[in-house]
Scaffold this active site. Structure first.
Site, PDB file in Angstrom:
ATOM      1  N   GLU A   1      43.316  29.654 -17.436  1.00 56.28           N
ATOM      2  CA  GLU A   1      44.056  30.073 -16.236  1.00 56.28           C
ATOM      3  C   GLU A   1      45.040  28.965 -15.884  1.00 56.28           C
ATOM      4  OE1 GLU A   1      41.754  30.216 -12.591  1.00 56.28           O
ATOM      5  OE2 GLU A   1      40.515  28.532 -13.220  1.00 56.28           O
TER       6      GLU A   1
ATOM      7  N   LEU B   1      38.580  30.997 -12.274  1.00 58.61           N
ATOM      8  CA  LEU B   1      38.260  31.498 -10.940  1.00 58.61           C
ATOM      9  C   LEU B   1      38.517  33.008 -10.924  1.00 58.61           C
ATOM     10  CD1 LEU B   1      37.553  30.562  -7.980  1.00 58.61           C
ATOM     11  CD2 LEU B   1      39.985  30.833  -7.541  1.00 58.61           C
TER      12      LEU B   1
ATOM     13  N   TYR C   1      37.539   5.448  -5.540  1.00 62.48           N
ATOM     14  CA  TYR C   1      36.693   4.635  -4.672  1.00 62.48           C
ATOM     15  C   TYR C   1      35.970   3.561  -5.463  1.00 62.48           C
ATOM     16  CZ  TYR C   1      32.344   6.841  -6.290  1.00 62.48           C
ATOM     17  OH  TYR C   1      31.287   7.256  -7.045  1.00 62.48           O
TER      18      TYR C   1
ATOM     19  N   LYS D   1      35.079  28.221  -6.369  1.00 63.46           N
ATOM     20  CA  LYS D   1      36.330  27.805  -5.709  1.00 63.46           C
ATOM     21  C   LYS D   1      36.048  26.537  -4.905  1.00 63.46           C
ATOM     22  CE  LYS D   1      40.387  29.804  -3.449  1.00 63.46           C
ATOM     23  NZ  LYS D   1      41.325  29.326  -4.447  1.00 63.46           N
TER      24      LYS D   1
HETATM   25  N1  PDD Z   1      44.683  29.152  -5.582  1.00 67.14           N
HETATM   26  N2  PDD Z   1      42.774  30.062 -10.177  1.00 67.14           N
HETATM   27  C1  PDD Z   1      42.782  28.937  -9.456  1.00 67.14           C
HETATM   28  C2  PDD Z   1      42.365  27.651 -10.094  1.00 67.14           C
HETATM   29  C3  PDD Z   1      43.183  28.976  -8.092  1.00 67.14           C
HETATM   30  O1  PDD Z   1      43.181  27.847  -7.353  1.00 67.14           O
HETATM   31  C4  PDD Z   1      43.599  30.211  -7.535  1.00 67.14           C
HETATM   32  C5  PDD Z   1      44.041  30.306  -6.101  1.00 67.14           C
HETATM   33  C6  PDD Z   1      43.584  31.360  -8.347  1.00 67.14           C
HETATM   34  C7  PDD Z   1      43.960  32.728  -7.818  1.00 67.14           C
HETATM   35  O2  PDD Z   1      43.007  33.192  -6.871  1.00 67.14           O
HETATM   36  P1  PDD Z   1      43.433  34.177  -5.657  1.00 67.14           P
HETATM   37  O3  PDD Z   1      44.081  35.348  -6.285  1.00 67.14           O
HETATM   38  O4  PDD Z   1      42.144  34.484  -4.996  1.00 67.14           O
HETATM   39  O5  PDD Z   1      44.391  33.369  -4.776  1.00 67.14           O
HETATM   40  C8  PDD Z   1      43.154  31.252  -9.659  1.00 67.14           C
HETATM   41  C9  PDD Z   1      45.154  29.108  -4.199  1.00 67.14           C
HETATM   42  C10 PDD Z   1      46.270  30.056  -3.974  1.00 67.14           C
HETATM   43  C11 PDD Z   1      45.473  27.661  -3.848  1.00 67.14           C
HETATM   44  O6  PDD Z   1      44.681  26.796  -4.239  1.00 67.14           O
HETATM   45  O7  PDD Z   1      46.471  27.400  -3.137  1.00 67.14           O
END
Ligand code: PDD
Length: 285
Positions: A182, A207, A33, A149
């Site tokens: 991660e 996360l 932006y 998240k």
């Molecule tokens: N993603 N780490 C990150 C950065 C994530 O975005 C996710 C989940 C996970 C795993 O979390 P969980 O087991 O609660 O799905 C770890 C989802 C699936 C997505 O953004 O589509």
């Protein structure tokens, strides 16, 4: 007088203006932006703002929604239609609207363009400037909270796209100390040479995946050896097994990292076992 917005080719009253809920700016923060000052109806530093817009778009590999001259016309039109003499004009470009997937959508998806303008009382700015203002200080944590998240997903989007372009399913982030944190949308796990499961503790760097937590329950009930700690990239390369977890990936074996085969180069028994146990538990819930 109702305010007017330009949205993807149309000038609309603000109350009637909207974009798709699948817009990637809405779902991922996947856009850029600019804000340009308007003084006596003129756009101040317009060329510099448009140059920065071009740089931002190029950096994120988002196509320009329009040529520069068309954009200049729209900026002026929105300023005029909103009767802004002193104020600002705001423009935002998103990568467009597409079915949710972190990686970039197909080339056919057109970038989205939104332009709005609003009046500001120049006297308010003059008063602040005359008096001076206060600031506070905070640690620069932009954005140092993968544990939340949040929708702040642009780095994850770019990482997933890099993985796709490399022919990979996922990208694992490595912190400045060389430890895996991660994946771009999944948690990361390895099985060390002695058969111990290792996954990073749920600190500020990752996360706390719900699937990760459920898998940890299964690990505990099976009595498997586990260490919740950071593991290095070197440990990952030398692991017996590796896998990733998320709500949709469940536990998916990883057979190569950066092109190096992991363990036998085939899905390992620990990951496959956890996946099967997860499926069995899900079927009963
Ligand atoms: N993603 N780490 C990150 C950065 C994530 O975005 C996710 C989940 C996970 C795993 O979390 P969980 O087991 O609660 O799905 C770890 C989802 C699936 C997505 O953004 O589509």
């Amino acid at each position: 007088m109702s305010r007017i917005a330009y949205v993807n080719g149309r000038y609309l009253p603000l109350a009637a203006a909207g974009v798709s809920i699948q817009d990637r700016a809405f779902q991922f923060g996947d856009g850029v932006y600019e804000v340009c000052l308007v003084r006596e109806g003129r756009l101040i530093d317009e060329a510099r703002h448009l140059a920065r817009l071009e740089r931002s778009l190029a950096a994120l590999r988002i196509a320009a929604p329009l040529g520069e001259s068309a954009l200049r016309v729209i900026l002026r039109e929105v300023v005029a239609r909103n009767r802004v003499s002193d104020g600002l004009v705001y423009l935002q470009v998103s990568r467009g609207a597409a079915r949710r997937d972190h990686a970039f959508p197909s080339a056919g998806v057109r970038p989205g363009l939104v332009v709005t303008a609003k009046s500001l009382d120049p006297r308010a700015g003059e008063e602040s400037a005359a008096k001076g203002v206060a600031v506070i200080t905070l640690p620069d944590e932009r954005w140092a909270h993968p544990d939340i998240k949040s929708l702040q997903l642009l780095p994850n989007v770019l990482a997933k796209q890099a993985a796709r372009q490399a022919g990979a399913f996922e990208a694992w982030f490595v912190d400045r100390n060389g430890f895996v944190t991660e994946g771009s949308s999944t948690n990361a796990w390895i099985v060390g040479p002695a058969g111990v499961l290792i996954t990073r503790q749920a600190d500020q760097a990752i996360l706390r995946g719900v699937t990760r937590t459920t898998l940890l329950d299964i690990v505990a009930s099976e009595g498997l050896a586990l260490e919740e700690r950071p593991f290095s990239l070197a440990e990952a390369y030398g692991a017996r097994e590796a896998f990733l977890s998320s709500a949709t990936a469940i536990a998916t074996p990883v057979i190569s990292i950066d092109g190096r085969g992991i363990g036998s180069g085939r899905p390992g028994p620990v990951a496959r076992g956890l996946r099967a146990k997860f499926a069995a538990a899900a079927a009963q819930s």
